[in-house]
Each structure stands twice: as C-alpha cells, then as structure tokens.
Design an enzyme around this catalytic site. Structure first.
Site, mmCIF file in Angstrom:
data_model
loop_
_atom_site.group_PDB
_atom_site.id
_atom_site.type_symbol
_atom_site.label_atom_id
_atom_site.label_comp_id
_atom_site.label_asym_id
_atom_site.label_seq_id
_atom_site.Cartn_x
_atom_site.Cartn_y
_atom_site.Cartn_z
ATOM 1 N N ASP A 97 0.856 -1.183 0.000
ATOM 2 C CA ASP A 97 0.000 0.000 0.000
ATOM 3 C C ASP A 97 0.897 1.239 0.000
ATOM 4 O O ASP A 97 2.095 1.151 0.298
ATOM 5 C CB ASP A 97 -0.937 -0.001 1.231
ATOM 6 C CG ASP A 97 -2.236 0.759 0.955
ATOM 7 O OD1 ASP A 97 -2.328 1.453 -0.079
ATOM 8 O OD2 ASP A 97 -3.156 0.666 1.784
ATOM 9 N N ASP A 98 0.276 2.380 -0.361
ATOM 10 C CA ASP A 98 1.074 3.607 -0.381
ATOM 11 C C ASP A 98 1.451 4.042 1.030
ATOM 12 O O ASP A 98 2.561 4.484 1.273
ATOM 13 C CB ASP A 98 0.358 4.745 -1.149
ATOM 14 C CG ASP A 98 -1.088 4.968 -0.711
ATOM 15 O OD1 ASP A 98 -1.584 4.237 0.175
ATOM 16 O OD2 ASP A 98 -1.734 5.876 -1.265
ATOM 17 N N ASP A 101 -1.871 4.761 7.903
ATOM 18 C CA ASP A 101 -2.139 5.971 8.690
ATOM 19 C C ASP A 101 -2.634 5.555 10.072
ATOM 20 O O ASP A 101 -1.840 5.352 10.997
ATOM 21 C CB ASP A 101 -3.161 6.838 7.925
ATOM 22 C CG ASP A 101 -3.412 8.183 8.556
ATOM 23 O OD1 ASP A 101 -3.436 8.268 9.798
ATOM 24 O OD2 ASP A 101 -3.610 9.182 7.832
HETATM 25 O O1 LIG Z 1 -4.283 3.365 7.814
HETATM 26 P P1 LIG Z 1 -5.596 3.939 7.371
HETATM 27 O O2 LIG Z 1 -6.097 5.019 8.302
HETATM 28 O O3 LIG Z 1 -6.639 2.898 7.080
HETATM 29 O O4 LIG Z 1 -5.311 4.743 6.019
HETATM 30 C C1 LIG Z 1 -4.514 4.267 4.972
HETATM 31 C C2 LIG Z 1 -5.331 3.936 3.758
HETATM 32 O O5 LIG Z 1 -6.101 5.081 3.350
HETATM 33 C C3 LIG Z 1 -5.837 5.389 1.989
HETATM 34 O O6 LIG Z 1 -6.725 4.716 1.132
HETATM 35 P P2 LIG Z 1 -8.224 5.218 0.839
HETATM 36 O O7 LIG Z 1 -9.182 4.417 1.660
HETATM 37 O O8 LIG Z 1 -8.291 6.700 0.975
HETATM 38 O O9 LIG Z 1 -8.486 4.818 -0.655
HETATM 39 P P3 LIG Z 1 -7.611 5.060 -1.969
HETATM 40 O O10 LIG Z 1 -6.362 4.250 -1.813
HETATM 41 O O11 LIG Z 1 -8.483 4.568 -3.051
HETATM 42 O O12 LIG Z 1 -7.322 6.531 -2.062
HETATM 43 C C4 LIG Z 1 -4.430 4.870 1.764
HETATM 44 O O13 LIG Z 1 -4.204 4.594 0.379
HETATM 45 C C5 LIG Z 1 -4.403 3.612 2.587
HETATM 46 O O14 LIG Z 1 -4.926 2.511 1.869
HETATM 47 O O1 HPA Z 2 -1.938 11.249 4.700
HETATM 48 C C1 HPA Z 2 -2.641 10.696 3.807
HETATM 49 N N1 HPA Z 2 -2.510 11.046 2.486
HETATM 50 C C2 HPA Z 2 -3.242 10.486 1.505
HETATM 51 N N2 HPA Z 2 -4.155 9.543 1.724
HETATM 52 C C3 HPA Z 2 -4.335 9.136 3.012
HETATM 53 N N3 HPA Z 2 -5.188 8.217 3.502
HETATM 54 C C4 HPA Z 2 -5.009 8.191 4.834
HETATM 55 N N4 HPA Z 2 -4.059 9.070 5.211
HETATM 56 C C5 HPA Z 2 -3.605 9.685 4.081
HETATM 57 MG MG LIG Z 3 -5.720 3.141 -0.104
#
Ligand SMILES: O=P(O)(O)OC[C@H]1O[C@H](OP(=O)(O)OP(=O)(O)O)[C@H](O)[C@@H]1O
Ligand code: HPA
Ligand SMILES: [Mg+2]
Length: 165
Positions: A97-98, A101
């Site tokens: 994952d990117d 958080d």
């Molecule tokens: O540790 P957490 O608080 O769960 O946050 C982290 C997750 O939140 C974001 O995804 P998001 O659900 O925004 O979806 P996306 O990847 O499609 O932008 C990010 O890419 C992680 O997958």
């Molecule tokens: O810091 C952040 N950046 C982008 N996406 C996210 N989703 C949870 N935390 C983050």
């Molecule tokens: Mg995500």
C-alpha cells in the site's frame, strides 16, 4: 477554533514516489522470494507496479478497500477481498500500500492474509506497528499529498505567506 486534524502537509513528487518505492523494493528483495503481490487499491497500485517491476513479479492481485473521502475517514468498505486469488493465507505474498495511517485498512487486510508480508512506502506512528517494512515515517498530524492527487500551480512567495499568516 477546533484544531485542524492535519496541520502539516507533505507533498510527494512522482520522482520521490519512484525513488522511495525502489528503496522499498531493495528492502524486500532479500526477504523473498515472493509468490506475488496483493496491491491495496487504489493507492497501493503505483508502488505495487514499481516493486513488481524491480522484483520481476508478474503475479499481481488486488484487495479493494475505501475508507477516506479526501481527508475524512469513514467506515472502511471492502469492495473486493481475496476471493478468486491464489494467495491463500498470504504465505510468501507481499501486500503493498502507499501508506499506513491509523492502521484500520491494514487490520482488515491482515485478517484476510495473516501470513503475508505487509509493506508500505510511508507510515504514520499509529499504523507503524501493523507494517512489516516501510521507508519513510511522517507525524500523525501530517497529510501526505500523493502525486496523483496534486498538480503544479502558483505558489505564494514566503514573504506574502508570512504577511497573511
Ligand atoms: O491506515 P488507514 O487510516 O486505514 O489509512 C490508509 C489507507 O487510506 C488510503 O486509502 P483510501 O481508503 O483513501 O483509498 P484510496 O487508496 O483509493 O485513495 C491509503 O491509500 C491507505 O490505503
Ligand atoms: O496522509 C494521507 N494522504 C493520503 N491519503 C491518506 N489516507 C489516509 N491518510 C492519508
Ligand atoms: Mg488506499
């Protein structure tokens, strides 16, 4: 006034993302061999592609989770789990994952693939214990702006920003 949940901003360029994802690949190569990658969409798709290229992994699947509307966290929705993939309990597989958080997404995906190795490019302190490998830590009150979410635009000179602040 209530304190903003994210009072620091950390923009990431494509080059930085590429460099950090490659650094993650360097960390992961000796921990393999890897049977495949599970990318957590959507944010995990970009680092997963870079890591797959560096580690020459061609078996790639997704887990589709959505839990944020921009900076607002809501109940996580699993749109697609691991059904149909051959990842089993995750043994020998990488989850990419990117970032992590709060760790909520990581908890959900770890339950699906308890033996997989969870790797992210960025980590915040609350989620850090849930990842096996990551590259860069930022503080919990920092919002990371990924290159696919931002564009080049005019920036106020520092002197003007200070006068306004
Ligand atoms: O540790 P957490 O608080 O769960 O946050 C982290 C997750 O939140 C974001 O995804 P998001 O659900 O925004 O979806 P996306 O990847 O499609 O932008 C990010 O890419 C992680 O997958
Ligand atoms: O810091 C952040 N950046 C982008 N996406 C996210 N989703 C949870 N935390 C983050
Ligand atoms: Mg995500």
């Amino acid at each position: 006034m209530a304190e903003a949940p994210f009072n620091k901003h950390f923009p990431v360029s494509w080059e930085e993302m590429h460099r950090n994802a490659k650094a993650l690949a360097w960390r992961l190569i000796d921990k393999g061999p890897w049977k495949g990658i599970i990318a957590i969409t959507r944010g995990g798709l970009v680092p997963a592609a870079i890591i797959a290229r560096e580690l020459e992994i061609r078996m790639i699947d997704t887990v589709c989770v959505s839990s944020y509307d921009h900076q607002n966290q809501r109940e996580a929705m699993v749109l697609k789990g691991t059904e149909g993939s051959n990842a089993g309990d995750g043994e020998g597989w990488l989850i990419i994952d990117d970032l992590v958080d709060t760790g909520k997404t990581a908890v959900i995906v770890r339950k699906m693939l308890p033996k997989a190795h969870f790797a992210t490019v960025y980590a915040k302190p609350a989620g850090r214990p849930l990842v096996d490998t990551f590259i860069t830590e930022v503080s919990q009150d920092t919002w990371i702006h990924f290159p696919w979410d931002i564009e080049l635009q005019f920036s106020q000179p520092i002197a003007k920003q200070r006068n306004n602040g």
